[in-house]
Design a protein around this motif. Structure first.
Motif, PDB file in Angstrom:
ATOM      1  N   ASN A 162       7.350  -5.842  -1.359  1.00  0.00           N
ATOM      2  CA  ASN A 162       8.011  -5.318  -2.551  1.00  0.00           C
ATOM      3  C   ASN A 162       7.409  -4.011  -3.051  1.00  0.00           C
ATOM      4  OD1 ASN A 162       9.922  -5.630  -4.777  1.00  0.00           O
ATOM      5  ND2 ASN A 162       8.122  -6.048  -6.035  1.00  0.00           N
ATOM      6  N   GLU A 163       6.078  -3.901  -3.043  1.00  0.00           N
ATOM      7  CA  GLU A 163       5.443  -2.729  -3.635  1.00  0.00           C
ATOM      8  C   GLU A 163       4.022  -2.556  -3.118  1.00  0.00           C
ATOM      9  OE1 GLU A 163       5.566  -3.525  -7.798  1.00  0.00           O
ATOM     10  OE2 GLU A 163       4.241  -5.246  -7.682  1.00  0.00           O
TER      11      GLU A 163
ATOM     12  N   SER B 105      -2.613  -2.630   0.443  1.00  0.00           N
ATOM     13  CA  SER B 105      -1.423  -2.486   1.276  1.00  0.00           C
ATOM     14  C   SER B 105      -0.491  -1.423   0.719  1.00  0.00           C
ATOM     15  CB  SER B 105      -0.670  -3.820   1.380  1.00  0.00           C
ATOM     16  OG  SER B 105      -0.033  -4.120   0.155  1.00  0.00           O
ATOM     17  N   ASN B 106       0.389  -0.961   1.592  1.00  0.00           N
ATOM     18  CA  ASN B 106       1.430  -0.019   1.196  1.00  0.00           C
ATOM     19  C   ASN B 106       2.695  -0.395   1.964  1.00  0.00           C
ATOM     20  OD1 ASN B 106       2.616   2.091  -0.141  1.00  0.00           O
ATOM     21  ND2 ASN B 106       1.870   3.664   1.264  1.00  0.00           N
ATOM     22  N   VAL B 107       3.848  -0.165   1.375  1.00  0.00           N
ATOM     23  CA  VAL B 107       5.102  -0.508   2.046  1.00  0.00           C
ATOM     24  C   VAL B 107       6.064   0.673   1.986  1.00  0.00           C
ATOM     25  CG1 VAL B 107       6.064  -1.536  -0.074  1.00  0.00           C
ATOM     26  CG2 VAL B 107       6.987  -2.198   2.164  1.00  0.00           C
TER      27      VAL B 107
ATOM     28  N   ILE C 276      11.285  -2.513   7.168  1.00  0.00           N
ATOM     29  CA  ILE C 276      10.266  -2.672   6.136  1.00  0.00           C
ATOM     30  C   ILE C 276       8.906  -2.581   6.829  1.00  0.00           C
ATOM     31  CG2 ILE C 276       9.376  -4.131   4.274  1.00  0.00           C
ATOM     32  CD1 ILE C 276      12.084  -5.540   4.215  1.00  0.00           C
ATOM     33  N   ASN C 277       8.231  -1.466   6.655  1.00  0.00           N
ATOM     34  CA  ASN C 277       6.958  -1.217   7.323  1.00  0.00           C
ATOM     35  C   ASN C 277       5.815  -1.418   6.332  1.00  0.00           C
ATOM     36  OD1 ASN C 277       8.080  -0.326   9.906  1.00  0.00           O
ATOM     37  ND2 ASN C 277       8.824   1.439   8.752  1.00  0.00           N
ATOM     38  N   ILE C 278       4.957  -2.406   6.619  1.00  0.00           N
ATOM     39  CA  ILE C 278       3.855  -2.763   5.731  1.00  0.00           C
ATOM     40  C   ILE C 278       2.530  -2.402   6.389  1.00  0.00           C
ATOM     41  CG2 ILE C 278       2.746  -4.638   4.450  1.00  0.00           C
ATOM     42  CD1 ILE C 278       5.477  -6.159   4.770  1.00  0.00           C
TER      43      ILE C 278
END
Length: 357
Positions: A222-223, A247-249, A264-266
């Motif tokens: 999500n964020e 983390s970053n998305v 969706i790249n995490i």
């Protein structure tokens, strides 16, 4: 001189028309809980604090039933000392009430229209029981039940275990295109309040709930998050404790003008603070890294599938597509969303340090 006397008389007349109130003696509501009542009524239970002149405080609870939220307000305002709701911290709904077709917006609307109520009020769902029983119990929290619940949820948001939620964000996601709201779930265990997961809504009706592990992965998707510490099962007998986890998305949308594919790249970074195996080396670091990638991707795919089957969009994917699409058609998106290809990809970088046991 005559002018001064006239002005003084006007001031005395104006102040004489104001109803005197001793603020310290007014009950201040910090939490209100809603349940389904008898004969299709709704029941509200409020916990209020009265701050005494000796700097102590007393907690009182009041209960009322009515067919409308306004009717409840009128009943509660009829008590000996009028209740002030400007300091309200938490609004609770029983799981039963939140799952009804009537939804919860009909109640929240009266708070949104009240200028004295702040937009950062916390909303939460009470799991496995009534909001009345949770609110009425004496937990002995010195700050009161409402501030305690709010602080509990805010701490979980601060450590990125839960996404940010409040009255304003709920209203924004409820009314916005290509998104659906979510709020935390709490329950009473013994004499303590605990967070148990996340409630997902379709329009303003609760349709699903996520447990703590699912909520953790949801928040990664999500964020941007600063998780701090996370325990991970590496294999059938090994566990690792990770620290300084962040983390970053990023969302990448292809063919957004026709039938889009969403990636969706995490990205996750962290270090090993503890490992239950024999030693930490490059091979172990790689194993832990792959275990976390599998966990995020597997649970992420399951969550996306669940959202599409329920036709809900708590990740606001539709809004992300809208922001990149001219003449975005909401009706068309709602049709293609359940079958849209959504790929969850995790890239984890773990460095070794800490202890082995």
């Amino acid at each position: 001189m005559k002018v001064k006397i006239f002005v003084l008389m006007c001031i005395l007349l104006i102040t004489g028309c104001v109803s005197p109130k001793v603020i310290d003696e007014l009950p201040v509501v910090f939490v209100v809980g809603y349940d389904s009542g008898e004969n299709k009524k709704m029941k509200a239970t409020v916990a209020s604090q009265v701050f005494n002149r000796d700097q102590s405080s007393s907690i009182y609870t009041y209960t009322a039933s009515s067919h409308t939220s306004k009717g409840l307000r009128n009943q509660l305002s009829a008590i000996q000392k009028p209740i002030t709701i400007g300091k309200i911290a938490v609004i609770l709904f029983s799981e039963e009430m939140a799952s009804e077709d009537k939804g919860i917006t009909r109640i929240l609307d009266s708070y949104l229209r009240d200028a004295t109520v702040g937009r950062l009020v916390t909303i939460a769902i009470v799991e496995g029981g009534s909001a009345h029983d949770l609110v009425k119990y004496d937990y002995g929290y010195p700050e009161g039940l409402g501030p305690h619940i709010k602080n509990l949820i805010n701490k979980s948001v601060e450590f990125s275990n839960f996404p940010r939620t409040n009255l304003h964000l709920y209203d924004y996601m409820y009314k916005g295109a290509g998104m659906d709201p979510y709020v935390p779930i709490i329950n009473k265990k013994g004499n303590k309040i605990q967070l148990t997961g996340l409630a997902l809504f379709k329009n303003d009706k609760m349709v699903e709930k996520l447990n703590l592990e699912e909520t953790f992965v949801f928040n990664l998707m999500n964020e941007k998050a600063n998780i701090g510490v996370h325990e991970l099962k590496v294999n059938h007998s090994g566990y690792a404790s990770l620290q300084q986890v962040s983390s970053n998305v990023k969302y990448r949308i292809e063919n957004h003008k026709s039938v889009p594919t969403i990636y969706i790249n995490i990205s996750v970074k962290g270090s090993i603070s503890e490992y239950s195996g024999l030693q930490i080396n490059t091979k172990v670091e790689h194993m832990i890294q792959k275990a976390l990638e599998r966990k995020i991707e597997s649970k992420g795919r399951k969550l996306v599938g669940k959202f599409q089957n329920l036709k809900i969009d708590p990740l606001c994917i539709g809004d992300r597509v809208r922001s990149q699409t001219r003449q975005f058609n909401v009706a068309n998106w709602n049709q293609i969303y359940p079958t849209t290809k959504i790929v969850v990809k995790a890239n984890v970088h773990i460095s070794g340090s800490g202890v082995v046991r």
